[in-house]
Motif scaffolding. Sequence first.
Motif, PDB file in Angstrom:
ATOM      1  N   CYS A 123       0.816  -1.226   0.000  1.00 25.51           N
ATOM      2  CA  CYS A 123       0.000   0.000   0.000  1.00 25.51           C
ATOM      3  C   CYS A 123       0.844   1.268   0.000  1.00 25.51           C
ATOM      4  CB  CYS A 123      -0.939  -0.001   1.208  1.00 25.51           C
ATOM      5  SG  CYS A 123      -2.136  -1.346   1.142  1.00 25.51           S
ATOM      6  N   CYS A 124       1.844   1.322   0.892  1.00 24.23           N
ATOM      7  CA  CYS A 124       2.587   2.588   1.031  1.00 24.23           C
ATOM      8  C   CYS A 124       3.543   2.798  -0.150  1.00 24.23           C
ATOM      9  CB  CYS A 124       3.339   2.621   2.353  1.00 24.23           C
ATOM     10  SG  CYS A 124       2.243   2.438   3.778  1.00 24.23           S
ATOM     11  N   LEU A 125       4.057   1.714  -0.739  1.00 22.09           N
ATOM     12  CA  LEU A 125       4.946   1.882  -1.895  1.00 22.09           C
ATOM     13  C   LEU A 125       4.159   1.735  -3.207  1.00 22.09           C
ATOM     14  CD1 LEU A 125       7.101   1.703   0.359  1.00 22.09           C
ATOM     15  CD2 LEU A 125       8.418   0.179  -1.092  1.00 22.09           C
ATOM     16  N   SER A 126       3.730   0.513  -3.517  1.00 23.75           N
ATOM     17  CA  SER A 126       3.149   0.256  -4.849  1.00 23.75           C
ATOM     18  C   SER A 126       1.885   1.074  -5.116  1.00 23.75           C
ATOM     19  CB  SER A 126       2.798  -1.216  -5.010  1.00 23.75           C
ATOM     20  OG  SER A 126       3.950  -1.985  -4.880  1.00 23.75           O
ATOM     21  N   GLU A 127       0.955   1.058  -4.188  1.00 19.42           N
ATOM     22  CA  GLU A 127      -0.319   1.739  -4.458  1.00 19.42           C
ATOM     23  C   GLU A 127      -0.127   3.259  -4.504  1.00 19.42           C
ATOM     24  OE1 GLU A 127      -3.177   0.432  -5.306  1.00 19.42           O
ATOM     25  OE2 GLU A 127      -2.964  -1.665  -4.771  1.00 19.42           O
ATOM     26  N   THR A 128       0.796   3.770  -3.711  1.00 23.58           N
ATOM     27  CA  THR A 128       1.034   5.218  -3.716  1.00 23.58           C
ATOM     28  C   THR A 128       1.590   5.659  -5.067  1.00 23.58           C
ATOM     29  OG1 THR A 128       1.380   5.174  -1.329  1.00 23.58           O
ATOM     30  CG2 THR A 128       2.223   7.097  -2.491  1.00 23.58           C
ATOM     31  N   VAL A 129       2.497   4.871  -5.626  1.00 18.81           N
ATOM     32  CA  VAL A 129       3.027   5.208  -6.954  1.00 18.81           C
ATOM     33  C   VAL A 129       1.950   5.011  -8.028  1.00 18.81           C
ATOM     34  CG1 VAL A 129       4.581   4.339  -8.744  1.00 18.81           C
ATOM     35  CG2 VAL A 129       5.489   5.022  -6.543  1.00 18.81           C
ATOM     36  N   ALA A 130       1.116   4.001  -7.852  1.00 18.88           N
ATOM     37  CA  ALA A 130       0.027   3.774  -8.824  1.00 18.88           C
ATOM     38  C   ALA A 130      -0.869   5.010  -8.906  1.00 18.88           C
ATOM     39  CB  ALA A 130      -0.792   2.544  -8.437  1.00 18.88           C
ATOM     40  N   VAL A 131      -1.143   5.615  -7.753  1.00 20.01           N
ATOM     41  CA  VAL A 131      -1.985   6.819  -7.737  1.00 20.01           C
ATOM     42  C   VAL A 131      -1.339   7.919  -8.575  1.00 20.01           C
ATOM     43  CG1 VAL A 131      -2.821   8.705  -6.258  1.00 20.01           C
ATOM     44  CG2 VAL A 131      -3.098   6.325  -5.521  1.00 20.01           C
ATOM     45  N   ALA A 132      -0.031   8.127  -8.388  1.00 24.03           N
ATOM     46  CA  ALA A 132       0.663   9.197  -9.126  1.00 24.03           C
ATOM     47  C   ALA A 132       0.651   8.908 -10.627  1.00 24.03           C
ATOM     48  CB  ALA A 132       2.093   9.329  -8.610  1.00 24.03           C
ATOM     49  N   LEU A 133       0.946   7.661 -11.003  1.00 25.64           N
ATOM     50  CA  LEU A 133       1.043   7.331 -12.429  1.00 25.64           C
ATOM     51  C   LEU A 133      -0.323   7.408 -13.119  1.00 25.64           C
ATOM     52  CD1 LEU A 133       3.536   4.296 -12.332  1.00 25.64           C
ATOM     53  CD2 LEU A 133       4.033   6.615 -13.114  1.00 25.64           C
ATOM     54  N   ILE A 134      -1.334   6.862 -12.482  1.00 35.66           N
ATOM     55  CA  ILE A 134      -2.665   6.872 -13.116  1.00 35.66           C
ATOM     56  C   ILE A 134      -3.222   8.295 -13.124  1.00 35.66           C
ATOM     57  CG2 ILE A 134      -5.019   5.939 -13.040  1.00 35.66           C
ATOM     58  CD1 ILE A 134      -3.832   3.467 -11.628  1.00 35.66           C
ATOM     59  N   GLY A 135      -2.951   9.047 -12.051  1.00 33.12           N
ATOM     60  CA  GLY A 135      -3.423  10.427 -11.983  1.00 33.12           C
ATOM     61  C   GLY A 135      -2.859  11.257 -13.125  1.00 33.12           C
ATOM     62  N   ARG A 136      -1.583  11.070 -13.419  1.00 30.48           N
ATOM     63  CA  ARG A 136      -0.970  11.825 -14.506  1.00 30.48           C
ATOM     64  C   ARG A 136      -1.521  11.355 -15.857  1.00 30.48           C
ATOM     65  NH1 ARG A 136       2.412  10.790 -18.187  1.00 30.48           N
ATOM     66  NH2 ARG A 136       3.496  12.486 -19.244  1.00 30.48           N
ATOM     67  N   GLU A 137      -1.661  10.048 -15.972  1.00 32.08           N
ATOM     68  CA  GLU A 137      -2.123   9.510 -17.243  1.00 32.08           C
ATOM     69  C   GLU A 137      -3.528  10.009 -17.582  1.00 32.08           C
ATOM     70  OE1 GLU A 137      -1.909   5.260 -17.552  1.00 32.08           O
ATOM     71  OE2 GLU A 137      -3.313   5.412 -19.218  1.00 32.08           O
ATOM     72  N   ARG A 138      -4.322  10.137 -16.566  1.00 30.75           N
ATOM     73  CA  ARG A 138      -5.696  10.628 -16.772  1.00 30.75           C
ATOM     74  C   ARG A 138      -5.685  11.992 -17.458  1.00 30.75           C
ATOM     75  NH1 ARG A 138      -9.250  12.736 -12.223  1.00 30.75           N
ATOM     76  NH2 ARG A 138     -10.367  13.940 -13.772  1.00 30.75           N
ATOM     77  N   LEU A 139      -4.707  12.802 -17.085  1.00 30.29           N
ATOM     78  CA  LEU A 139      -4.633  14.145 -17.668  1.00 30.29           C
ATOM     79  C   LEU A 139      -4.273  14.102 -19.154  1.00 30.29           C
ATOM     80  CD1 LEU A 139      -2.691  15.948 -14.774  1.00 30.29           C
ATOM     81  CD2 LEU A 139      -5.160  15.929 -15.184  1.00 30.29           C
ATOM     82  N   GLU A 140      -3.554  13.041 -19.561  1.00 29.35           N
ATOM     83  CA  GLU A 140      -3.112  12.944 -20.961  1.00 29.35           C
ATOM     84  C   GLU A 140      -4.154  12.265 -21.845  1.00 29.35           C
ATOM     85  OE1 GLU A 140      -0.015  14.012 -21.768  1.00 29.35           O
ATOM     86  OE2 GLU A 140       0.468  14.489 -19.684  1.00 29.35           O
ATOM     87  N   THR A 141      -5.158  11.665 -21.199  1.00 30.94           N
ATOM     88  CA  THR A 141      -6.077  10.810 -21.947  1.00 30.94           C
ATOM     89  C   THR A 141      -7.056  11.610 -22.797  1.00 30.94           C
ATOM     90  OG1 THR A 141      -5.885   9.149 -20.246  1.00 30.94           O
ATOM     91  CG2 THR A 141      -7.785   8.965 -21.671  1.00 30.94           C
ATOM     92  N   GLY A 142      -7.289  11.137 -24.030  1.00 29.70           N
ATOM     93  CA  GLY A 142      -8.193  11.819 -24.950  1.00 29.70           C
ATOM     94  C   GLY A 142      -9.653  11.449 -24.755  1.00 29.70           C
ATOM     95  N   PRO A 143     -10.068  10.247 -25.216  1.00 28.71           N
ATOM     96  CA  PRO A 143     -11.496   9.908 -25.209  1.00 28.71           C
ATOM     97  C   PRO A 143     -12.112   9.954 -23.807  1.00 28.71           C
ATOM     98  CG  PRO A 143     -10.229   8.280 -26.428  1.00 28.71           C
ATOM     99  CD  PRO A 143      -9.232   9.176 -25.762  1.00 28.71           C
ATOM    100  N   GLU A 144     -13.296  10.553 -23.731  1.00 30.31           N
ATOM    101  CA  GLU A 144     -13.954  10.691 -22.430  1.00 30.31           C
ATOM    102  C   GLU A 144     -14.235   9.363 -21.752  1.00 30.31           C
ATOM    103  OE1 GLU A 144     -17.563  13.086 -22.042  1.00 30.31           O
ATOM    104  OE2 GLU A 144     -16.504  14.601 -23.251  1.00 30.31           O
ATOM    105  N   SER A 145     -14.648   8.368 -22.567  1.00 28.69           N
ATOM    106  CA  SER A 145     -15.005   7.076 -21.954  1.00 28.69           C
ATOM    107  C   SER A 145     -13.763   6.437 -21.316  1.00 28.69           C
ATOM    108  CB  SER A 145     -15.624   6.133 -22.986  1.00 28.69           C
ATOM    109  OG  SER A 145     -14.748   5.933 -24.074  1.00 28.69           O
ATOM    110  N   LEU A 146     -12.600   6.672 -21.937  1.00 26.14           N
ATOM    111  CA  LEU A 146     -11.362   6.113 -21.390  1.00 26.14           C
ATOM    112  C   LEU A 146     -10.960   6.862 -20.118  1.00 26.14           C
ATOM    113  CD1 LEU A 146      -9.496   3.856 -22.235  1.00 26.14           C
ATOM    114  CD2 LEU A 146      -8.072   5.533 -23.392  1.00 26.14           C
ATOM    115  N   GLU A 147     -11.166   8.158 -20.146  1.00 32.09           N
ATOM    116  CA  GLU A 147     -10.857   8.955 -18.960  1.00 32.09           C
ATOM    117  C   GLU A 147     -11.720   8.500 -17.783  1.00 32.09           C
ATOM    118  OE1 GLU A 147     -11.366  13.204 -19.201  1.00 32.09           O
ATOM    119  OE2 GLU A 147     -10.619  13.373 -17.135  1.00 32.09           O
ATOM    120  N   ALA A 148     -12.970   8.152 -18.083  1.00 29.41           N
ATOM    121  CA  ALA A 148     -13.877   7.694 -17.015  1.00 29.41           C
ATOM    122  C   ALA A 148     -13.373   6.386 -16.396  1.00 29.41           C
ATOM    123  CB  ALA A 148     -15.288   7.523 -17.570  1.00 29.41           C
TER     124      ALA A 148
END
Length: 261
Positions: A123-148
């Motif tokens: 949780c403190c290592l893997s999941e914390t980094v997952a939050v950062a990576l997915i959070g950033r990726e969401r900002l780059e994502t085009g299609p709305e359905s994919l962003e959802a």
Amino acid sequence: MARLDLTRQAAAAGFSLPALELTDEDREAAIGTWRGRMVNEHISARVFAGLIPQMMAAEIDASAQAEVARMIGEELRHGVQCAAVVHALGGQAAADLPPLPPVAQHPEVGPLEGFTRNLLSICCLSETVAVALIGRERLETGPESLEAVLKAILADEVGHARFGWRMLDSLAPNFDRATRERLGDYLITAFAHFRDHELLHLPEVASPSARAEAIGVCDGREARRLFADTVDRIIVPGLERRGLPGGEAWRAAQRLPSAVV
Ligand SMILES: [Fe+2]
Ligand SMILES: [Fe+2]
């Protein structure tokens, strides 16, 4: 080798993407990325499942056990959500599973300390980094359905990371000095494995195109930078605040040879 086949669940999910003008290369890269995620999300379920007997042995509050049980279901659902994207991109939502070693039991220490080790790593290592990576990726994502899709997965991953830090808040005040030192030693190994695991999944290459990036094929170089920043700015200070030698452990881990370049 076990195979994960989510073609039926992916088709039933009814997920669709708008018409995308993709080259074959972009489409293949996107299918490969989402299929890899499908596998990683699915096998995350087994890691949380491994925590439950350990929590029982450590007499952790039953409500916390129920929270982890819910997380198992969330990871399985993430696997299906990623499979649905593979399907919508025209790929087959099936893949071989890698060898799955059992979740570490740490018999050399007591049940509570063994559970704490896994909590730190998961949780403190893997999941914390997952939050950062997915959070950033969401900002780059085009299609709305994919962003959802990413938004829904992100909300769960935030919960998984917070669970770890919250549990650590309640456990850490009771650690004596020897326990803190042993956890510090463990963190060196955990950080080294974590670094190798993340680098393996984040190859140091750019996304093939902006179109590919908009459907989830991230720039590996930027993702590696974000990984290192998250460890430096979030994870290490979070561990230090709770009396664990995170900075020293991370520096020691970085001095260990890596199997991944
Ligand atoms: Fe997940
Ligand atoms: Fe998660």
